[in-house]
Design a protein around this motif. Sequence first.
Motif, PDB file in Angstrom:
ATOM      1  N   GLN A 158       0.896  -1.221   0.013  1.00 54.51           N
ATOM      2  CA  GLN A 158      -0.119  -0.049  -0.034  1.00 54.51           C
ATOM      3  C   GLN A 158       0.999   1.227  -0.071  1.00 54.51           C
ATOM      4  O   GLN A 158       0.516   2.272  -0.876  1.00 54.51           O
ATOM      5  CB  GLN A 158      -0.791  -0.019   1.307  1.00 54.51           C
ATOM      6  N   ILE A 159       2.018   1.325   0.750  1.00 54.32           N
ATOM      7  CA  ILE A 159       2.796   2.364   1.167  1.00 54.32           C
ATOM      8  C   ILE A 159       3.396   2.615  -0.460  1.00 54.32           C
ATOM      9  O   ILE A 159       3.414   3.718  -1.104  1.00 54.32           O
ATOM     10  CB  ILE A 159       3.710   2.292   2.012  1.00 54.32           C
ATOM     11  N   ARG A 160       3.823   1.529  -1.197  1.00 61.01           N
ATOM     12  CA  ARG A 160       4.445   1.479  -2.549  1.00 61.01           C
ATOM     13  C   ARG A 160       3.673   2.208  -3.407  1.00 61.01           C
ATOM     14  O   ARG A 160       3.902   2.965  -4.291  1.00 61.01           O
ATOM     15  CB  ARG A 160       5.343   0.340  -2.834  1.00 61.01           C
ATOM     16  N   ASP A 161       2.326   1.809  -3.637  1.00 64.66           N
ATOM     17  CA  ASP A 161       1.303   1.896  -4.643  1.00 64.66           C
ATOM     18  C   ASP A 161       0.985   3.446  -4.399  1.00 64.66           C
ATOM     19  O   ASP A 161       0.691   4.097  -5.345  1.00 64.66           O
ATOM     20  CB  ASP A 161       0.290   0.929  -4.485  1.00 64.66           C
ATOM     21  N   GLU A 162       0.596   3.764  -3.171  1.00 66.69           N
ATOM     22  CA  GLU A 162       0.178   5.017  -3.026  1.00 66.69           C
ATOM     23  C   GLU A 162       1.201   6.162  -3.269  1.00 66.69           C
ATOM     24  O   GLU A 162       1.067   7.287  -3.820  1.00 66.69           O
ATOM     25  CB  GLU A 162      -0.481   5.245  -1.608  1.00 66.69           C
ATOM     26  N   LEU A 163       2.555   5.799  -2.955  1.00 68.71           N
ATOM     27  CA  LEU A 163       3.356   6.779  -3.316  1.00 68.71           C
ATOM     28  C   LEU A 163       3.760   6.875  -4.882  1.00 68.71           C
ATOM     29  O   LEU A 163       3.659   7.975  -5.437  1.00 68.71           O
ATOM     30  CB  LEU A 163       4.911   6.400  -2.812  1.00 68.71           C
ATOM     31  N   LEU A 164       3.535   5.868  -5.581  1.00 68.86           N
ATOM     32  CA  LEU A 164       3.699   5.713  -6.984  1.00 68.86           C
ATOM     33  C   LEU A 164       2.390   6.320  -7.517  1.00 68.86           C
ATOM     34  O   LEU A 164       2.569   7.241  -8.601  1.00 68.86           O
ATOM     35  CB  LEU A 164       3.524   4.108  -7.550  1.00 68.86           C
ATOM     36  N   SER A 165       1.277   6.249  -7.051  1.00 67.33           N
ATOM     37  CA  SER A 165       0.107   7.159  -7.571  1.00 67.33           C
ATOM     38  C   SER A 165       0.387   8.596  -7.589  1.00 67.33           C
ATOM     39  O   SER A 165      -0.502   9.333  -8.312  1.00 67.33           O
ATOM     40  CB  SER A 165      -1.151   6.932  -6.751  1.00 67.33           C
ATOM     41  N   ILE A 166       1.177   9.261  -6.698  1.00 66.06           N
ATOM     42  CA  ILE A 166       1.487  10.668  -6.659  1.00 66.06           C
ATOM     43  C   ILE A 166       2.724  10.906  -7.197  1.00 66.06           C
ATOM     44  O   ILE A 166       3.526  11.867  -7.096  1.00 66.06           O
ATOM     45  CB  ILE A 166       1.283  11.299  -5.141  1.00 66.06           C
ATOM     46  N   GLY A 167       3.284   9.933  -7.938  1.00 66.37           N
ATOM     47  CA  GLY A 167       4.444  10.212  -8.746  1.00 66.37           C
ATOM     48  C   GLY A 167       5.861  10.112  -8.158  1.00 66.37           C
ATOM     49  O   GLY A 167       7.030  10.528  -8.566  1.00 66.37           O
ATOM     50  N   ILE A 168       5.821   9.367  -6.994  1.00 63.37           N
ATOM     51  CA  ILE A 168       7.237   8.908  -6.098  1.00 63.37           C
ATOM     52  C   ILE A 168       7.186   7.381  -6.234  1.00 63.37           C
ATOM     53  O   ILE A 168       6.573   6.518  -5.518  1.00 63.37           O
ATOM     54  CB  ILE A 168       7.179   9.449  -4.653  1.00 63.37           C
ATOM     55  N   GLN A 169       8.355   6.972  -6.916  1.00 63.05           N
ATOM     56  CA  GLN A 169       8.612   5.609  -7.254  1.00 63.05           C
ATOM     57  C   GLN A 169       9.728   5.151  -6.218  1.00 63.05           C
ATOM     58  O   GLN A 169      10.937   5.890  -6.314  1.00 63.05           O
ATOM     59  CB  GLN A 169       9.095   5.639  -8.778  1.00 63.05           C
ATOM     60  N   LEU A 170       9.621   4.139  -5.567  1.00 62.26           N
ATOM     61  CA  LEU A 170      10.465   3.575  -4.921  1.00 62.26           C
ATOM     62  C   LEU A 170      11.414   2.334  -5.624  1.00 62.26           C
ATOM     63  O   LEU A 170      10.868   1.696  -6.334  1.00 62.26           O
ATOM     64  CB  LEU A 170       9.735   2.865  -3.464  1.00 62.26           C
ATOM     65  N   LYS A 171      12.554   2.356  -5.166  1.00 65.07           N
ATOM     66  CA  LYS A 171      13.413   1.341  -5.830  1.00 65.07           C
ATOM     67  C   LYS A 171      13.985   0.552  -4.786  1.00 65.07           C
ATOM     68  O   LYS A 171      14.745   1.264  -3.880  1.00 65.07           O
ATOM     69  CB  LYS A 171      14.292   2.006  -6.654  1.00 65.07           C
ATOM     70  N   ASP A 172      13.983  -0.757  -4.731  1.00 66.34           N
ATOM     71  CA  ASP A 172      14.731  -1.537  -3.749  1.00 66.34           C
ATOM     72  C   ASP A 172      15.947  -1.925  -4.239  1.00 66.34           C
ATOM     73  O   ASP A 172      16.054  -2.535  -5.240  1.00 66.34           O
ATOM     74  CB  ASP A 172      13.803  -2.858  -3.154  1.00 66.34           C
TER      75      ASP A 172
END
Length: 492
Positions: A468-482
């Motif tokens: 949920q954290i990853r997807d919601e950040l992505l929906s506002i244009g912030i992409q996480l990279k592990d």
Amino acid sequence: MKLYKENQLKIYNSLSKTKEAFKPVHDGHIGMYVCGPTVYSNAHLGNLRTFMFFDVAFRYFLHLGYKVRYVRNITDAGHLENDADEGEDRIAKKARLEEIEPMEVVQRYTVDFHDVLKKYNFLPPSIEPTATGHIVEQIEMIKDIIDKGLGYEVNGSVYFDVIAYNKNNHYGILSGRKIEDAIHNTRVLDGQSDKKNPQDFALWKKADERHIMRWPSPWSDGFPGWHLECSVMSSKYLGDKFDIHGGGLDLKFPHHECEIAQSKTCSGHDPVNYWMHTNMLLLNGQKMAKSTGNYILPDEILTGENKILSKAFSSSVVRFFNMQANYRSILDFSSDALEASEKGYLKLMEAMSSLVSLSPQKSSSVDISQWKKKCYAAMNDDFNTPVLISHLFEGVKFINQIKEGNASITSNDLVDFVTTMNAFVFDVLGLLNDVKDQASGKIDGVVSLLIKLRKEARENKDWDLSDQIRDELLSIGIQLKDGREGTTYSIS
Ligand code: AMP
Ligand code: ZN
């Protein structure tokens, strides 16, 4: 069409002591020479005021579409401790005191100067020539002055004959000094000087045994007089007749007066069309100056590490503070004054941050074209930055009224408004939006916190929360990279 065609700039010419319509020697081109720093110590905030004003003038010329060659020299030899052709070379003295090479002094303070200018968002000049890089040309100019009958040699030193020059020219034309008052050497009164007249100034000085900065010449191993480098480097890069010569007011006499005499002797005409002089920055009611210890350094402002300061300030606040004053007025520095400027600056930046989110309407209740004309008129009136800033605050009022629904703007006007605000605030005044930087710092803090919470969720095998954290950040244009180093993010 280039903007300069529809903007008649007026410049206060220190030579005529009037505001004159600016007409460059070559249409669409500007040659500007500004006396640069003597690199024997850190540039202080007073020096910065002068260079900052010319940075803004340079920026405005570029904005108007001129092709500008901006030459600002580095004085790395020849500037003696006092202006009377006496005392030690400032750089050599520093080298002696610190037991290092003069060129180490030059390198240290040139690098520092460039660092400071970068932190304060200066545009680099087109050419930054050094005095020591032009010794050959300086020797050639001295020979020319001797050939023209206005230079004479005594004991290996060469002097400019001011009295002879003044017979057919006006020595004092810029500074208004009377020839009897234009004395360059006090020791001459005790009969200790080689000069024919106390008004004469050195073109070449023979180096005594102690003097380490020396070059061979037809007259002696020695070094050039301070005024010579600027005559040489300005004519070399800008021609013997160029548009603008600038510097602080304290350089009018003797430095610029002597430059005119030297250059005119060689070319037969006045070298510069518009002389511009900035007024002094004061601290505790006195000129800010290295020699008296009455100064503050640009870096100290950024760290707050000076007891004069209540806190640290950003470089843009200092820019804003400087630009709130007319360059021809004296300006008093104080921490309180900077705090007042900071309030105004933050108000302007907050408005700039919300400028992009204004929505257009069918009609405009604000007169953008009239407002824009006033902004240009202020700058065209001898770079009147305080008046420009007052118009920018009228712009801030428009922004707030539109935002609150108390005024409206059409999309065409909005484009013009945003372009003009951005041009004057960022391109011409050279301000940076620290408020935006503070905001991106806050975003960084929030995203880092979410990354930490996601890591904890994964450790607890709470995959739903972690996704949920990853997807919601992505929906506002912030992409996480592990990755192996942990989780990073990018903003699209
Ligand atoms: P200097 O490195 O001493 O040759 O000075 C570099 C420039 O700073 C010159 O144009 C000076 O006129 C200018 N300047 C020096 N002190 C001040 C001051 N207190 N306020 C404004 N300009 C200054
Ligand atoms: Zn100079």
